[in-house]
Structures are given as C-alpha cells and as structure tokens.
Write a protein that holds these residues in place. Structure first.
Motif, short mmCIF file in Angstrom:
data_model
loop_
_atom_site.label_atom_id
_atom_site.label_comp_id
_atom_site.label_asym_id
_atom_site.label_seq_id
_atom_site.Cartn_x
_atom_site.Cartn_y
_atom_site.Cartn_z
N GLU A 1 0.85 -1.19 0.00
CA GLU A 1 0.00 0.00 0.00
C GLU A 1 0.88 1.23 0.00
O GLU A 1 1.83 1.32 0.78
N MET A 2 0.56 2.18 -0.89
CA MET A 2 1.33 3.42 -0.98
C MET A 2 0.38 4.60 -1.08
O MET A 2 -0.65 4.52 -1.74
N ASP A 3 0.76 5.69 -0.44
CA ASP A 3 0.01 6.94 -0.54
C ASP A 3 0.71 7.78 -1.61
O ASP A 3 1.73 8.41 -1.35
N VAL A 4 0.18 7.75 -2.82
CA VAL A 4 0.87 8.39 -3.94
C VAL A 4 0.79 9.91 -3.90
O VAL A 4 1.48 10.58 -4.68
N SER A 5 0.00 10.47 -3.00
CA SER A 5 -0.02 11.93 -2.88
C SER A 5 1.27 12.44 -2.25
O SER A 5 1.59 13.62 -2.36
N LYS A 6 2.03 11.56 -1.61
CA LYS A 6 3.27 11.96 -0.95
C LYS A 6 4.49 11.80 -1.85
O LYS A 6 5.61 12.04 -1.42
N ILE A 7 4.28 11.39 -3.09
CA ILE A 7 5.41 11.24 -4.01
C ILE A 7 5.81 12.62 -4.51
O ILE A 7 5.02 13.32 -5.12
N LYS A 8 7.02 12.97 -4.24
CA LYS A 8 7.58 14.25 -4.69
C LYS A 8 8.78 13.97 -5.60
O LYS A 8 9.17 12.82 -5.80
N HIS A 9 9.37 15.02 -6.10
CA HIS A 9 10.50 14.87 -7.01
C HIS A 9 11.67 14.14 -6.35
O HIS A 9 12.33 13.32 -6.98
N LYS A 10 11.90 14.42 -5.06
CA LYS A 10 13.07 13.83 -4.40
C LYS A 10 12.91 12.35 -4.08
O LYS A 10 13.89 11.61 -4.02
N ASN A 11 11.66 11.86 -3.88
CA ASN A 11 11.50 10.43 -3.57
C ASN A 11 10.90 9.64 -4.73
O ASN A 11 10.56 8.48 -4.57
N TYR A 12 10.78 10.23 -5.90
CA TYR A 12 10.25 9.53 -7.07
C TYR A 12 11.13 8.35 -7.50
O TYR A 12 10.60 7.26 -7.78
#
Length: 191
Positions: free
Chosen positions: A60-71
């Motif tokens: 399970e992943m919360d894709v709203s927390k994906i930013k440029h640095k953790n992509y």
C-alpha cells in the motif's frame, strides 16, 4: 461490497479503480474485505516518504506523498514488488493499493500506465481516488471502476423533531426563536 469481493476474487479481474468522495469509505471497505486473506494486522511501515506499508503479498502506498526527491525510490520500490511476483502462478497473489490517486501528476500516471499494463497478469492494482476523471483515460479503459456512495447516517425522527421542525417554524413565521437546546444540537450536528 459484494461487487468488490467478486471483483477481487475473480482470477481474470482487471485492475480496480475505487472512486467516490472522501466520506465514502473506499479504503475501509477494501481493508475489511482483505484483512484475513492478506494478514493486514501485520502491516509494516517502511520508510520512504510516501506512506509505504506492506505485508508479504499486500503493498500500500500513498501516492499523494510522491515528490520529485523520492520519485526514484518509489520506482525502485514498485519494481522490487513486481519482480517478487510469480508469472507462472494461476492466481494473482500480489496486491498493490495506490491511495489518493486523484492528486497524482501526469508524469507519474504515465509511468504507472506502463507498469499496470505490463504486470497485469501477476499483480492486481487497486487505485483509490476521489475523482474518477482524475485517472487517465488509458488507465480507466483497462480497469474496472467501482463507485462508492457517501456513507451518511440516516437522520432519526428525534433529530428531525428537535432540529428541522423549529427551523421550519422560523422559516414560516419570523417570530419563532430557537431554544438553547436546539442551538446546542445544531452545533453538535454541524461539527
């Protein structure tokens, strides 16, 4: 709930898009359905900055927390999950849940479209979103969309009698005032 249960346990099921407003309990319905089968009581948090939690076959992943640095970390984590799946298995065992999909950027949706098409036979992807049009058309056309309606508790007659009748009386003739108890009930309901 029965439609969701049938969809998940069908061996030939496409990926799922669960949509509805934020009060529709999409995620809660999915978790209650999968709790025993995927051992969700044993969910482990993994550090990565995008809300990754997992058991052996449930991810399970919360894709709203994906930013440029953790992509890049998101991509490698997703590929690690997909490489562990067995392509010769009759049933898809791996389940990847992507929450808050309505805020995903176009570049990430393009990447996920390719991943969803390529690994459809080995992994079931569940996209949870508030807005169905926020999912790209290419993903929607290859997925089963299940709409969840809002879960609003029914107003009992007691609440109707205490709240709605005085409000109607005020509306009908301007001289009626609300009692202090009615104002307190209105405050409780509004919060």
């Amino acid at each position: 709930m029965e439609i969701l249960c049938n969809a998940i346990h069908t061996p030939n099921c496409p990926n799922l898009v669960l949509y509805g407003d934020r009060y529709s309990q999409k995620y809660e319905s999915l978790c209650s359905l999968l709790y025993d089968e995927y051992h969700l009581k044993d969910l482990k948090d993994a550090d990565g900055g995008f809300g990754y939690r997992h058991t052996r076959y449930y991810h399970e992943m919360d894709v709203s927390k994906i930013k440029h640095k953790n992509y890049p970390l998101f991509k490698t984590t997703l590929y690690d999950i997909l490489k562990r799946s067995n392509p010769f298995s009759y049933n898809r065992i791996n389940l990847v849940v992507l929450r808050n999909y309505n805020v995903v950027k176009d570049t990430i949706q393009g990447f996920l479209r390719v991943v969803l098409e390529r690994y459809r036979k080995t992994t079931l992807f569940v996209l949870i979103t508030e807005s169905y049009p926020s999912v790209h058309e290419a993903i929607r056309s290859r997925s089963l969309g299940i709409r969840f309606s809002r879960m609003i508790p029914n107003l009992s007659y007691d609440i109707y009698r205490k709240v709605c009748e005085p409000l109607l009386a005020i509306y009908r003739n301007r001289e009626t005032t609300l009692s202090l108890a009615t104002i307190r009930i209105l405050k409780e309901i509004s919060y």
